[in-house]
Design an enzyme around this catalytic site. Sequence first.
Site, PDB file in Angstrom:
ATOM      1  N   SER A  10       0.828  -1.200   0.000  1.00 17.03           N
ATOM      2  CA  SER A  10       0.000   0.000   0.000  1.00 17.03           C
ATOM      3  C   SER A  10       0.867   1.257   0.000  1.00 17.03           C
ATOM      4  O   SER A  10       0.361   2.366   0.011  1.00 17.03           O
ATOM      5  CB  SER A  10      -0.925   0.002   1.229  1.00 17.03           C
ATOM      6  OG  SER A  10      -0.165  -0.142   2.416  1.00 17.03           O
ATOM      7  N   ASN A  16      -1.996  -2.655  13.365  1.00 14.95           N
ATOM      8  CA  ASN A  16      -3.459  -2.503  13.326  1.00 14.95           C
ATOM      9  C   ASN A  16      -3.934  -1.246  14.058  1.00 14.95           C
ATOM     10  O   ASN A  16      -4.774  -0.511  13.558  1.00 14.95           O
ATOM     11  CB  ASN A  16      -4.138  -3.751  13.892  1.00 14.95           C
ATOM     12  CG  ASN A  16      -3.844  -4.985  13.046  1.00 14.95           C
ATOM     13  OD1 ASN A  16      -3.312  -4.861  11.940  1.00 14.95           O
ATOM     14  ND2 ASN A  16      -4.174  -6.163  13.560  1.00 14.95           N
ATOM     15  N   THR A  46     -40.607  25.578  -9.698  1.00 15.57           N
ATOM     16  CA  THR A  46     -40.824  24.193  -9.267  1.00 15.57           C
ATOM     17  C   THR A  46     -40.963  23.427 -10.572  1.00 15.57           C
ATOM     18  O   THR A  46     -41.484  23.968 -11.551  1.00 15.57           O
ATOM     19  CB  THR A  46     -42.091  24.035  -8.404  1.00 15.57           C
ATOM     20  OG1 THR A  46     -43.220  24.502  -9.150  1.00 15.57           O
ATOM     21  CG2 THR A  46     -41.997  24.818  -7.095  1.00 15.57           C
ATOM     22  N   HIS A  47     -40.476  22.198 -10.610  1.00 17.12           N
ATOM     23  CA  HIS A  47     -40.449  21.405 -11.866  1.00 17.12           C
ATOM     24  C   HIS A  47     -39.684  22.146 -12.971  1.00 17.12           C
ATOM     25  O   HIS A  47     -39.947  21.910 -14.142  1.00 17.12           O
ATOM     26  CB  HIS A  47     -41.860  21.078 -12.358  1.00 17.12           C
ATOM     27  CG  HIS A  47     -42.788  20.612 -11.284  1.00 17.12           C
ATOM     28  ND1 HIS A  47     -43.002  19.269 -11.017  1.00 17.12           N
ATOM     29  CD2 HIS A  47     -43.542  21.300 -10.397  1.00 17.12           C
ATOM     30  CE1 HIS A  47     -43.866  19.165 -10.014  1.00 17.12           C
ATOM     31  NE2 HIS A  47     -44.205  20.379  -9.607  1.00 17.12           N
ATOM     32  N   LYS A  71     -18.789  30.816 -28.215  1.00 21.47           N
ATOM     33  CA  LYS A  71     -19.012  30.010 -27.008  1.00 21.47           C
ATOM     34  C   LYS A  71     -18.268  30.517 -25.778  1.00 21.47           C
ATOM     35  O   LYS A  71     -17.152  31.008 -25.872  1.00 21.47           O
ATOM     36  CB  LYS A  71     -18.580  28.568 -27.267  1.00 21.47           C
ATOM     37  CG  LYS A  71     -19.434  27.874 -28.307  1.00 21.47           C
ATOM     38  CD  LYS A  71     -20.670  27.281 -27.687  1.00 21.47           C
ATOM     39  CE  LYS A  71     -20.426  25.826 -27.352  1.00 21.47           C
ATOM     40  NZ  LYS A  71     -21.604  25.215 -26.805  1.00 21.47           N
ATOM     41  N   ASN A 108     -18.095  28.476 -22.349  1.00 23.72           N
ATOM     42  CA  ASN A 108     -18.621  27.278 -21.684  1.00 23.72           C
ATOM     43  C   ASN A 108     -18.343  27.288 -20.182  1.00 23.72           C
ATOM     44  O   ASN A 108     -17.249  27.651 -19.764  1.00 23.72           O
ATOM     45  CB  ASN A 108     -18.013  26.021 -22.311  1.00 23.72           C
ATOM     46  CG  ASN A 108     -18.381  25.892 -23.782  1.00 23.72           C
ATOM     47  OD1 ASN A 108     -19.487  26.272 -24.177  1.00 23.72           O
ATOM     48  ND2 ASN A 108     -17.464  25.382 -24.575  1.00 23.72           N
ATOM     49  N   GLU A 158     -19.484  22.397 -14.900  1.00 23.79           N
ATOM     50  CA  GLU A 158     -19.771  21.056 -15.428  1.00 23.79           C
ATOM     51  C   GLU A 158     -18.878  20.000 -14.786  1.00 23.79           C
ATOM     52  O   GLU A 158     -19.329  18.909 -14.402  1.00 23.79           O
ATOM     53  CB  GLU A 158     -19.561  21.028 -16.942  1.00 23.79           C
ATOM     54  CG  GLU A 158     -20.525  21.907 -17.709  1.00 23.79           C
ATOM     55  CD  GLU A 158     -20.055  22.091 -19.144  1.00 23.79           C
ATOM     56  OE1 GLU A 158     -20.364  21.239 -19.978  1.00 23.79           O
ATOM     57  OE2 GLU A 158     -19.356  23.082 -19.418  1.00 23.79           O
ATOM     58  N   TYR A 164      -9.312  -6.816  12.763  1.00 22.07           N
ATOM     59  CA  TYR A 164      -8.737  -6.296  11.519  1.00 22.07           C
ATOM     60  C   TYR A 164      -8.724  -7.374  10.429  1.00 22.07           C
ATOM     61  O   TYR A 164      -8.444  -8.541  10.701  1.00 22.07           O
ATOM     62  CB  TYR A 164      -7.302  -5.812  11.778  1.00 22.07           C
ATOM     63  CG  TYR A 164      -6.582  -5.355  10.526  1.00 22.07           C
ATOM     64  CD1 TYR A 164      -6.731  -4.056  10.067  1.00 22.07           C
ATOM     65  CD2 TYR A 164      -5.778  -6.238   9.794  1.00 22.07           C
ATOM     66  CE1 TYR A 164      -6.092  -3.633   8.903  1.00 22.07           C
ATOM     67  CE2 TYR A 164      -5.131  -5.826   8.632  1.00 22.07           C
ATOM     68  CZ  TYR A 164      -5.304  -4.524   8.188  1.00 22.07           C
ATOM     69  OH  TYR A 164      -4.673  -4.112   7.045  1.00 22.07           O
ATOM     70  N   GLN A 204      -7.233  -2.401   4.142  1.00 23.90           N
ATOM     71  CA  GLN A 204      -6.202  -1.599   3.482  1.00 23.90           C
ATOM     72  C   GLN A 204      -6.797  -0.863   2.270  1.00 23.90           C
ATOM     73  O   GLN A 204      -6.251   0.147   1.834  1.00 23.90           O
ATOM     74  CB  GLN A 204      -5.042  -2.506   3.054  1.00 23.90           C
ATOM     75  CG  GLN A 204      -3.932  -1.799   2.336  1.00 23.90           C
ATOM     76  CD  GLN A 204      -2.688  -2.661   2.244  1.00 23.90           C
ATOM     77  OE1 GLN A 204      -1.984  -2.838   3.228  1.00 23.90           O
ATOM     78  NE2 GLN A 204      -2.431  -3.219   1.076  1.00 23.90           N
ATOM     79  N   LYS A 239      -8.119   3.380   1.996  1.00 28.45           N
ATOM     80  CA  LYS A 239      -7.455   4.675   1.880  1.00 28.45           C
ATOM     81  C   LYS A 239      -7.600   5.382   0.534  1.00 28.45           C
ATOM     82  O   LYS A 239      -7.922   6.579   0.482  1.00 28.45           O
ATOM     83  CB  LYS A 239      -5.969   4.524   2.239  1.00 28.45           C
ATOM     84  CG  LYS A 239      -5.769   4.305   3.743  1.00 28.45           C
ATOM     85  CD  LYS A 239      -4.359   4.027   4.099  1.00 28.45           C
ATOM     86  CE  LYS A 239      -4.056   2.608   4.533  1.00 28.45           C
ATOM     87  NZ  LYS A 239      -5.077   1.728   5.017  1.00 28.45           N
TER      88      LYS A 239
HETATM   89  N1  ARG Z   1      -1.064  -1.427   5.371  1.00 30.81           N
HETATM   90  C1  ARG Z   1      -2.016  -1.954   6.301  1.00 30.81           C
HETATM   91  C2  ARG Z   1      -3.365  -1.261   6.126  1.00 30.81           C
HETATM   92  O1  ARG Z   1      -3.434  -0.285   5.482  1.00 30.81           O
HETATM   93  C3  ARG Z   1      -1.531  -1.743   7.691  1.00 30.81           C
HETATM   94  C4  ARG Z   1      -2.040  -2.726   8.673  1.00 30.81           C
HETATM   95  C5  ARG Z   1      -1.460  -4.082   8.408  1.00 30.81           C
HETATM   96  N2  ARG Z   1      -1.780  -4.989   9.438  1.00 30.81           N
HETATM   97  C6  ARG Z   1      -1.629  -6.283   9.292  1.00 30.81           C
HETATM   98  N3  ARG Z   1      -1.974  -7.035  10.295  1.00 30.81           N
HETATM   99  N4  ARG Z   1      -1.153  -6.820   8.211  1.00 30.81           N
HETATM  100  O2  ARG Z   1      -4.378  -1.705   6.600  1.00 30.81           O
END
Ligand code: ARG
Length: 463
Positions: free
Chosen positions: A28, A115, A160-161, A288, A290, A295, A322, A327, A330
């Site tokens: 990640s 975690n 309205t409408h 034009k 725009n 938009e 967890y 992951q 994000k």
């Molecule tokens: N990169 C992981 C996440 O975004 C971090 C937590 C990883 N924990 C684990 N037990 N592998 O969730």
Amino acid sequence: MSDKSSNQMWGGRFAAGPDAIMEAINASIGYDQRMAAQDIAGSRAHAAMLAATGIITDNDAQVIREGLLTVLSEIQGGTFEFSTALEDIHMNVEARLKEIIGEPAGRLHTARSRNDQVATDFKLWVRDQIDAAIEGIEALIKSLIGQAEAGADWVMPGFTHLQTAQPVTWGHHMMAYVEMFGRDLSRFRDARARMNESPLGSAALAGTSFPIDREMTAQALGFDRPTANSLDAVADRDFALEFLSCASITAMHLSRFAEELVIWSSAQFRFVTMSDKWSTGSSIMPQKRNPDAAELLRAKIGRIFGANVALMTVMKGLPLAYSKDMQEDKEQVFDAADNLMLALAAMTGMVSDMTGNRENLAAAAGSGFSTATDLADWLVRELNLPFRDAHHVTGSLVAMAESKGCDLPELTLEDMQSVHTAITRAVFDVLGVDNSVASRMSYGGTAPAQVRAQIARWKDLLT
Ligand code: ARG
């Protein structure tokens, strides 16, 4: 490490490194490096607490805390080399810390897990975005109030409408959006207050046997208190979902106004002139102008809704505590936050720089029999007709005007009396749009005096 290719953070029981595809799906770091500052703030608070509780020495804590600042400046300075093999921001930072300070780096992860670490980092990141959204919405509200003040008594058609309904004031229309974005503000504030509990110290899922001080880290990171259940704390992403749902409602509001600006700036309406700063021309059609920003803003909203659905789907059905699925939280939130801030800034700019075309608004306000309700109300008030009958009489007068190709104020008194004999000349007073809006003095109504009262109330609220 016995085997160089196994992971240096958890490679103890692994004989071999991961498959290349495993590394790609598992990593990640490509995106969670955006949480570097939060990760380092969390680790610094954790290290200070480990020393204060006697779990590590003061000296180690100091070396760790200083080393972390070096890592941060490398990241901010763009010299840090992120490694996919190290998966995520947490392990990248810790590995680099080890290179810089050596042995004490290994003590940082005492009484902690990735975690609770990731839950803490992500919460801090989302909290910053909530603050940014609040600031962005406040700026937008101020620019709307500016427009409302300038045109508190300008008349325009209310729809309205998307059919002409009754005349309203420009100020009233602007202040409608102030109410909408005002609710968004309070939703973000509520979400912030609810999420502001520290997961740090929940460790992997069960808490820890070390004598940690969770109050201390909570306070250091600006949280109101530590979370009360370690299982929940590492499994919870409600805070991100609340951010996305608040963002979705704000985005929906933005898209409604964007749509109005697209319509209003068209040659058929000409209610507003958008500033050159927020318009584009066409490479083939010289006439034009725009409203691209409006938009794009209308379209971007889809990404924010999409993020909300995506994260709901990630979290749905996950058992405690967890799971690596989380992951996937994000990127969605990052993208939604980026686009929300961009959309808020663009809308604030467009609103500040646009010009309401007072004359076109007024001309449109008077067309389409917009004061038919005023006429019906007059018949009720002055001739004591039941509203249903007044509605019927007015309908006949509208039909008459339509067949003559004129508007209601252009009918003669004789025309009026041919439909209802008791109508007097005084009726013409209520057929003008200015009188119409001025008469809507009920609380929250469109009368300029009511609009000005709401502007004053909002100015008070914002200071
Ligand atoms: N990169 C992981 C996440 O975004 C971090 C937590 C990883 N924990 C684990 N037990 N592998 O969730």
